[in-house]
Scaffold this active site. Structure first.
Site, PDB file in Angstrom:
ATOM      1  N   GLY A   1      67.287   6.512  84.402  1.00 54.33           N
ATOM      2  CA  GLY A   1      66.194   7.242  83.745  1.00 54.33           C
ATOM      3  C   GLY A   1      64.838   6.709  84.167  1.00 54.33           C
ATOM      4  O   GLY A   1      63.899   7.481  84.395  1.00 54.33           O
TER       5      GLY A   1
ATOM      6  N   LEU B   1      61.103   5.836  78.974  1.00 55.70           N
ATOM      7  CA  LEU B   1      61.594   5.464  80.304  1.00 55.70           C
ATOM      8  C   LEU B   1      60.482   5.519  81.345  1.00 55.70           C
ATOM      9  O   LEU B   1      59.605   6.377  81.289  1.00 55.70           O
ATOM     10  CB  LEU B   1      62.758   6.365  80.702  1.00 55.70           C
ATOM     11  CG  LEU B   1      64.039   6.083  79.900  1.00 55.70           C
ATOM     12  CD1 LEU B   1      65.029   7.242  80.031  1.00 55.70           C
ATOM     13  CD2 LEU B   1      64.688   4.778  80.333  1.00 55.70           C
TER      14      LEU B   1
ATOM     15  N   ASN C   1      74.349   3.012  87.514  1.00 53.76           N
ATOM     16  CA  ASN C   1      75.663   3.338  86.930  1.00 53.76           C
ATOM     17  C   ASN C   1      76.008   4.825  86.995  1.00 53.76           C
ATOM     18  O   ASN C   1      77.071   5.249  86.516  1.00 53.76           O
ATOM     19  CB  ASN C   1      75.774   2.803  85.499  1.00 53.76           C
ATOM     20  CG  ASN C   1      74.776   3.456  84.554  1.00 53.76           C
ATOM     21  OD1 ASN C   1      74.270   4.546  84.817  1.00 53.76           O
ATOM     22  ND2 ASN C   1      74.494   2.797  83.440  1.00 53.76           N
TER      23      ASN C   1
ATOM     24  N   HIS D   1      32.897  12.523  82.743  1.00 58.38           N
ATOM     25  CA  HIS D   1      32.977  13.989  82.775  1.00 58.38           C
ATOM     26  C   HIS D   1      33.610  14.465  81.470  1.00 58.38           C
ATOM     27  O   HIS D   1      34.670  15.080  81.445  1.00 58.38           O
ATOM     28  CB  HIS D   1      33.752  14.464  84.009  1.00 58.38           C
ATOM     29  CG  HIS D   1      33.078  14.075  85.294  1.00 58.38           C
ATOM     30  ND1 HIS D   1      32.782  12.774  85.613  1.00 58.38           N
ATOM     31  CD2 HIS D   1      32.620  14.823  86.335  1.00 58.38           C
ATOM     32  CE1 HIS D   1      32.170  12.723  86.783  1.00 58.38           C
ATOM     33  NE2 HIS D   1      32.052  13.953  87.244  1.00 58.38           N
TER      34      HIS D   1
ATOM     35  N   HIS E   1      38.840  21.171  84.201  1.00 61.71           N
ATOM     36  CA  HIS E   1      38.312  19.803  84.196  1.00 61.71           C
ATOM     37  C   HIS E   1      37.515  19.477  82.937  1.00 61.71           C
ATOM     38  O   HIS E   1      37.068  18.344  82.776  1.00 61.71           O
ATOM     39  CB  HIS E   1      37.420  19.584  85.425  1.00 61.71           C
ATOM     40  CG  HIS E   1      38.182  19.412  86.702  1.00 61.71           C
ATOM     41  ND1 HIS E   1      39.185  20.267  87.082  1.00 61.71           N
ATOM     42  CD2 HIS E   1      38.106  18.463  87.670  1.00 61.71           C
ATOM     43  CE1 HIS E   1      39.683  19.860  88.242  1.00 61.71           C
ATOM     44  NE2 HIS E   1      39.057  18.762  88.617  1.00 61.71           N
TER      45      HIS E   1
ATOM     46  N   HIS F   1      72.683   1.320  71.714  1.00 62.23           N
ATOM     47  CA  HIS F   1      73.207   1.637  73.048  1.00 62.23           C
ATOM     48  C   HIS F   1      74.010   0.467  73.603  1.00 62.23           C
ATOM     49  O   HIS F   1      73.436  -0.449  74.190  1.00 62.23           O
ATOM     50  CB  HIS F   1      72.045   1.959  73.991  1.00 62.23           C
ATOM     51  CG  HIS F   1      71.216   3.114  73.533  1.00 62.23           C
ATOM     52  ND1 HIS F   1      70.289   2.998  72.512  1.00 62.23           N
ATOM     53  CD2 HIS F   1      71.183   4.406  73.936  1.00 62.23           C
ATOM     54  CE1 HIS F   1      69.720   4.184  72.322  1.00 62.23           C
ATOM     55  NE2 HIS F   1      70.237   5.048  73.169  1.00 62.23           N
TER      56      HIS F   1
ATOM     57  N   GLY G   1      60.925   1.542  76.236  1.00 62.69           N
ATOM     58  CA  GLY G   1      61.720   2.548  75.523  1.00 62.69           C
ATOM     59  C   GLY G   1      61.434   3.912  76.118  1.00 62.69           C
ATOM     60  O   GLY G   1      62.356   4.601  76.563  1.00 62.69           O
TER      61      GLY G   1
ATOM     62  N   HIS H   1      76.960   5.448  76.332  1.00 62.92           N
ATOM     63  CA  HIS H   1      75.507   5.263  76.412  1.00 62.92           C
ATOM     64  C   HIS H   1      74.852   4.966  75.063  1.00 62.92           C
ATOM     65  O   HIS H   1      74.245   3.923  74.900  1.00 62.92           O
ATOM     66  CB  HIS H   1      74.857   6.502  77.047  1.00 62.92           C
ATOM     67  CG  HIS H   1      73.387   6.565  76.845  1.00 62.92           C
ATOM     68  ND1 HIS H   1      72.501   5.915  77.678  1.00 62.92           N
ATOM     69  CD2 HIS H   1      72.629   7.150  75.867  1.00 62.92           C
ATOM     70  CE1 HIS H   1      71.275   6.114  77.226  1.00 62.92           C
ATOM     71  NE2 HIS H   1      71.327   6.858  76.135  1.00 62.92           N
TER      72      HIS H   1
ATOM     73  N   PHE I   1      41.858  13.984  82.202  1.00 61.83           N
ATOM     74  CA  PHE I   1      43.108  13.456  82.759  1.00 61.83           C
ATOM     75  C   PHE I   1      43.689  12.308  81.937  1.00 61.83           C
ATOM     76  O   PHE I   1      44.666  11.683  82.361  1.00 61.83           O
ATOM     77  CB  PHE I   1      42.925  13.058  84.225  1.00 61.83           C
ATOM     78  CG  PHE I   1      42.503  14.211  85.099  1.00 61.83           C
ATOM     79  CD1 PHE I   1      43.099  15.461  84.955  1.00 61.83           C
ATOM     80  CD2 PHE I   1      41.497  14.071  86.042  1.00 61.83           C
ATOM     81  CE1 PHE I   1      42.699  16.549  85.727  1.00 61.83           C
ATOM     82  CE2 PHE I   1      41.090  15.144  86.829  1.00 61.83           C
ATOM     83  CZ  PHE I   1      41.689  16.388  86.667  1.00 61.83           C
TER      84      PHE I   1
ATOM     85  N   GLU J   1      47.011   8.391  87.617  1.00 59.32           N
ATOM     86  CA  GLU J   1      46.433   8.048  86.314  1.00 59.32           C
ATOM     87  C   GLU J   1      47.457   7.359  85.419  1.00 59.32           C
ATOM     88  O   GLU J   1      47.148   6.388  84.717  1.00 59.32           O
ATOM     89  CB  GLU J   1      45.898   9.304  85.612  1.00 59.32           C
ATOM     90  CG  GLU J   1      44.746   9.989  86.337  1.00 59.32           C
ATOM     91  CD  GLU J   1      45.201  10.901  87.463  1.00 59.32           C
ATOM     92  OE1 GLU J   1      46.428  11.134  87.612  1.00 59.32           O
ATOM     93  OE2 GLU J   1      44.339  11.395  88.232  1.00 59.32           O
TER      94      GLU J   1
ATOM     95  N   HIS K   1      66.206   1.146  75.931  1.00 56.93           N
ATOM     96  CA  HIS K   1      67.301   1.506  75.015  1.00 56.93           C
ATOM     97  C   HIS K   1      68.411   0.459  75.040  1.00 56.93           C
ATOM     98  O   HIS K   1      69.164   0.319  74.090  1.00 56.93           O
ATOM     99  CB  HIS K   1      67.856   2.909  75.322  1.00 56.93           C
ATOM    100  CG  HIS K   1      68.416   3.052  76.704  1.00 56.93           C
ATOM    101  ND1 HIS K   1      67.625   3.334  77.796  1.00 56.93           N
ATOM    102  CD2 HIS K   1      69.685   2.950  77.182  1.00 56.93           C
ATOM    103  CE1 HIS K   1      68.384   3.410  78.883  1.00 56.93           C
ATOM    104  NE2 HIS K   1      69.635   3.176  78.539  1.00 56.93           N
TER     105      HIS K   1
ATOM    106  N   ILE L   1      75.220   7.266  85.389  1.00 56.64           N
ATOM    107  CA  ILE L   1      75.440   7.973  84.115  1.00 56.64           C
ATOM    108  C   ILE L   1      74.130   8.045  83.354  1.00 56.64           C
ATOM    109  O   ILE L   1      73.386   7.069  83.286  1.00 56.64           O
ATOM    110  CB  ILE L   1      76.482   7.214  83.245  1.00 56.64           C
ATOM    111  CG1 ILE L   1      77.870   7.278  83.870  1.00 56.64           C
ATOM    112  CG2 ILE L   1      76.515   7.760  81.815  1.00 56.64           C
ATOM    113  CD1 ILE L   1      78.544   8.656  83.861  1.00 56.64           C
TER     114      ILE L   1
HETATM  115  C1  LIG Z   1      60.425   9.203  78.623  1.00 51.18           C
HETATM  116  C2  LIG Z   1      61.769   9.235  77.981  1.00 51.18           C
HETATM  117  N1  LIG Z   1      62.470  10.379  77.954  1.00 51.18           N
HETATM  118  C3  LIG Z   1      63.665  10.443  77.341  1.00 51.18           C
HETATM  119  C4  LIG Z   1      64.185   9.344  76.722  1.00 51.18           C
HETATM  120  C5  LIG Z   1      65.519   9.417  75.990  1.00 51.18           C
HETATM  121  N2  LIG Z   1      66.533   8.685  76.747  1.00 51.18           N
HETATM  122  C6  LIG Z   1      66.912   7.439  76.419  1.00 51.18           C
HETATM  123  S1  LIG Z   1      67.977   6.777  77.532  1.00 51.18           S
HETATM  124  C7  LIG Z   1      67.965   8.184  78.459  1.00 51.18           C
HETATM  125  C8  LIG Z   1      68.693   8.298  79.751  1.00 51.18           C
HETATM  126  C9  LIG Z   1      69.847   7.439  79.861  1.00 51.18           C
HETATM  127  O1  LIG Z   1      70.265   7.300  81.172  1.00 51.18           O
HETATM  128  P1  LIG Z   1      69.997   5.971  81.970  1.00 51.18           P
HETATM  129  O2  LIG Z   1      68.553   5.753  82.112  1.00 51.18           O
HETATM  130  O3  LIG Z   1      70.798   6.075  83.212  1.00 51.18           O
HETATM  131  O4  LIG Z   1      70.567   4.838  81.018  1.00 51.18           O
HETATM  132  P2  LIG Z   1      72.103   4.477  80.789  1.00 51.18           P
HETATM  133  O5  LIG Z   1      72.775   5.732  80.340  1.00 51.18           O
HETATM  134  O6  LIG Z   1      72.603   3.982  82.065  1.00 51.18           O
HETATM  135  O7  LIG Z   1      72.062   3.456  79.715  1.00 51.18           O
HETATM  136  C10 LIG Z   1      67.139   9.147  77.888  1.00 51.18           C
HETATM  137  C11 LIG Z   1      66.945  10.507  78.449  1.00 51.18           C
HETATM  138  C12 LIG Z   1      63.430   8.158  76.771  1.00 51.18           C
HETATM  139  N3  LIG Z   1      63.828   7.039  76.188  1.00 51.18           N
HETATM  140  N4  LIG Z   1      62.239   8.128  77.419  1.00 51.18           N
END
Ligand SMILES: Cc1ncc(C[n+]2csc(CCOP(=O)(O)OP(=O)(O)O)c2C)c(N)n1
Length: 667
Positions: free
Chosen positions: A162, A125, A191, A464, A476, A34, A123, A265, A440, A414, A74, A193
């Site tokens: 993200g 998100l 950004n 539980h 539960h 990326h 990683g 990206h 949970f 949690e 990423h 995006i």
């Molecule tokens: C929990 C989770 N869901 C999905 C992804 C796959 N994924 C990697 S980056 C991204 C989104 C990218 O957008 P952003 O966070 O704005 O990063 P940018 O494009 O600005 O680098 C996704 C959906 C992930 N890494 N983690």
């Protein structure tokens, strides 16, 4: 041009561009990765690393360093470029060239167990920002214990859209805002995006307002304006609340066509865009080549904290020897001497005065002793304190602005709790144990998985633990959770049968320094099934013969937790019919299956009939009883009723076991 620039005349842009091009070159070489985030966020990171971060590349694990957490994992090449440029040992240019290759220090997403200088594994998100809450909290708690001379640092986070869209971010920021964790500063790479395209496709949250509503400072700056970023961080450092700095950036900054689009990206730029971006930066060097002046300026930034580190080391040295030794023991994660002794004494007491209590209560009894022996153990619950029995009398809770305490009310969060626990453990100085209902764990699982992957010694107190919780019903009642957790590599799952096993399992969970443990505990009372005391931890092999047969066993009944009592009753019923059976208690099936073959064979024995009893699904038990073994447990979801009725309804009874054994025998 930059070749001739001396270190003193290197500009902010030179430094930021060095980060950008290394990331671009590495992604291009790997043909994967990326580039957009490092290109867009390089200005933010450069300001942070050159002007603020208390950091000495010569010792990236120095306890009083500021923490930098790249929540947007990423964009890992941003972090690897910084670690390389600042001079962290081992982060050579070869490692950058091996980005995403097997055994490199530059995996696709940052892994703290692979790469020196990486604070936590990110990683998925949202995990980074939520883990950072734990880092920031641990810093304040350790500060309350040891004072500002030893503990006085910030936790910085670089988060992406993200990270902020993920639900866990809300739990995290609400908790950090509530606790007034003013040492936490989030730099948001705003950004607009994400992968699918512009953020407007799926999001219209005003993040600044959201953070403000959660008790944060939140400001907006131009993320390419060095001075604006600098001013915002300066102000954030002085705040009495955590701060969000929304840094407006362009993803893929400088790339002629891909900048500002989702095309920057997650794929290499390609030769044309790469050349175009480098031209835009005025960068004319070969791939991976950094001119000497810029290199020297970055190396200088890497030594920025050197004097502070040395002064800190002097202050540590000046402490009384015992206080210093205790601080060092705790930040190194070495467990105290007294734990095994304390548990052995407790077991003697339990033998003298047996306790027929729920294992959640047994856990509380164990914790009364263990919290004294292990001062770094920090407990907490996601709003189920009276049910989880985690708050012993000797623990006080921390509160906003007052961090002297060892109990955390995480709220009904949690996932946020489990992620914060990762941060508390990784910060150093504490072992976190957090609680909720076993069912949970599903809500906490992504953070528990990070703990397992990264080998974090967190303890999950999950009460539980079966249909035995009764009337709250199938929503539960966990049935698949034990199997699911046991299937997670490096996760240890304990399901003790009585007060003695509970103490033993707590001991093992705390002695573990290379991975997390889950304690599955009952709501309902159980008899104390262990009659003999002694220092030996019988649970240590995961399973042991609790009740031998009176002669040659024709069946072995394996059971865990609350079903051990039922197995013993079945053994008795069978004995009345002159059928000899033995009972093996299995406080940790996964630990048992990890034993050497010889140990396993000895404990499994050679009785022709094998039975497993557990009020959960069969998954996993075939490794002990084989595909033809008898399983007495759950075959679907539970139901809402008093628990004794449920055990009868689902056929998890001594009579059912005895009947199945005799039927099999007579086949
Ligand atoms: C929990 C989770 N869901 C999905 C992804 C796959 N994924 C990697 S980056 C991204 C989104 C990218 O957008 P952003 O966070 O704005 O990063 P940018 O494009 O600005 O680098 C996704 C959906 C992930 N890494 N983690």
């Amino acid at each position: 041009m930059q070749d001739t620039v001396s270190a003193d005349r290197v500009t902010h842009s030179d430094l930021a561009n060095a980060v950008r091009v290394l990331a671009m070159d590495a992604v291009e070489t790997a043909k994967s990765g990326h580039p957009g985030l490092p290109m867009g966020a390089a200005d933010i990171a450069t300001v942070l690393f050159t002007k603020f971060l208390k950091y000495d590349a010569a010792d990236p694990t120095w306890p009083d360093r500021d923490r930098f957490i790249l929540s947007a994992g990423h964009g890992s090449m941003l972090l690897y470029s910084l670690l390389h440029l600042t001079g962290v040992k081992g982060m050579t240019v070869e490692e950058l060239k091996n980005f995403r290759k097997l055994d490199s220090k530059t995996p696709g997403h940052p892994e703290n167990f692979m790469t020196p200088g990486v604070e936590t594994t990110t990683g998925p998100l949202g995990q980074g920002i939520a883990t950072a809450v734990g880092f920031a909290l641990a810093e304040r708690m350790l500060n309350a214990e040891y004072g500002s001379d030893l503990v006085d640092h910030y936790t910085y986070v670089l988060a992406s859209d993200g990270d902020l869209m993920e639900g866990i971010s809300h739990e995290a920021i609400a908790l950090a805002g509530h606790l007034k964790l003013n040492r936490m500063i989030v730099l948001w790479d705003d950004n607009e995006i994400s992968i699918d395209g512009p953020l407007s496709l799926s999001d219209s949250v005003d993040q600044v307002k959201r953070f403000q509503a959660c008790g944060w400072n939140a400001v907006r700056v131009d993320g390419h304006d060095e001075k604006a970023i600098q001013r915002a961080i300066s102000r954030a450092q002085k705040s009495d609340r955590p701060t969000l700095i929304a840094c407006k950036t362009t993803i893929g900054y400088g790339a002629p066509k891909k900048a500002g689009t989702s095309k920057a990206h997650g794929e290499p730029l390609g030769a044309e865009e790469l050349a175009g971006a480098k031209a835009a930066y005025g960068w004319s060097h070969e791939p991976f080549v950094i001119p000497e002046g810029i290199k020297a300026a970055w190396a200088k930034a890497g030594k920025k904290g050197s004097r502070q580190r040395k002064a800190w080391a002097e202050r540590l040295k000046a402490l009384p020897a015992d206080k210093r030794a205790e601080f060092e023991r705790r930040v190194k994660g070495v467990r105290p001497q007294g734990l095994a002794d304390a548990v052995a004494k407790l077991k003697d007491r339990l033998i003298a005065e047996p306790q027929n209590v729920a294992t959640r209560k047994a856990s509380e009894i164990a914790l009364e002793v263990i919290t004294e022996a292990v001062p770094e153990l920090v407990l907490g619950s996601a709003d189920l304190t009276p049910s989880n029995n985690t708050k012993t009398k000797n623990l006080t809770a921390i509160s906003p602005g007052n961090y002297a305490g060892r109990y955390i009310h995480y709220g009904i969060r949690e996932h946020g709790m489990a992620a914060a626990m990762n941060g508390i453990a990784l910060h150093g100085g504490y072992v976190p144990a957090g609680a909720t209902f076993l069912v949970f764990t599903d809500y906490a699982r992504p953070a528990m998985r990070i703990a397992a992957l990264a080998g974090i010694p967190a303890v999950y107190v999950m009460t539980h633990d079966s249909i035995g919780l009764g009337e709250d019903g199938p929503t539960h009642q966990p049935v698949e959770h034990l199997a699911a957790l046991r299937s997670m590599p490096k996760m240890r799952v304990f399901r003790p049968a009585d007060a003695i096993e509970t103490a033993e399992c707590w001991q093992m969970a705390l002695e573990r320094t290379d991975g997390p443990s889950t304690l599955a505990l009952t709501r309902q009372n159980l008899p104390q099934v262990r009659k003999q005391g002694g220092a030996e931890n019988l649970s240590a092999t995961g399973a042991y013969e609790l009740s031998p047969a009176n002669g040659k066993a024709r069946a072995t009944i394996f059971a865990s937790g609350s079903e051990v009592e039922i197995a013993l009753a079945a053994q008795k019923l069978l004995a009345e019919k002159n059928f000899e059976a033995r009972v093996v208690s299995v406080p940790s099936l996964d630990l048992f299956l990890a034993q050497p073959e010889k140990v396993r064979h000895e404990i499994i024995g050679d009785a022709p009939i094998k039975v497993a009893v557990e009020a959960a699904v069969r998954f996993g038990w075939d490794s002990v009883i084989g595909p033809d073994g008898i399983f007495v447990g759950m075959h679907g979801f539970g139901a809402s009723a008093p628990y004794k009725d449920l055990y009868k309804h689902f056929g998890i009874t001594a009579e059912a076991i005895a009947e199945k054994v005799l039927r099999t025998h007579n086949l």
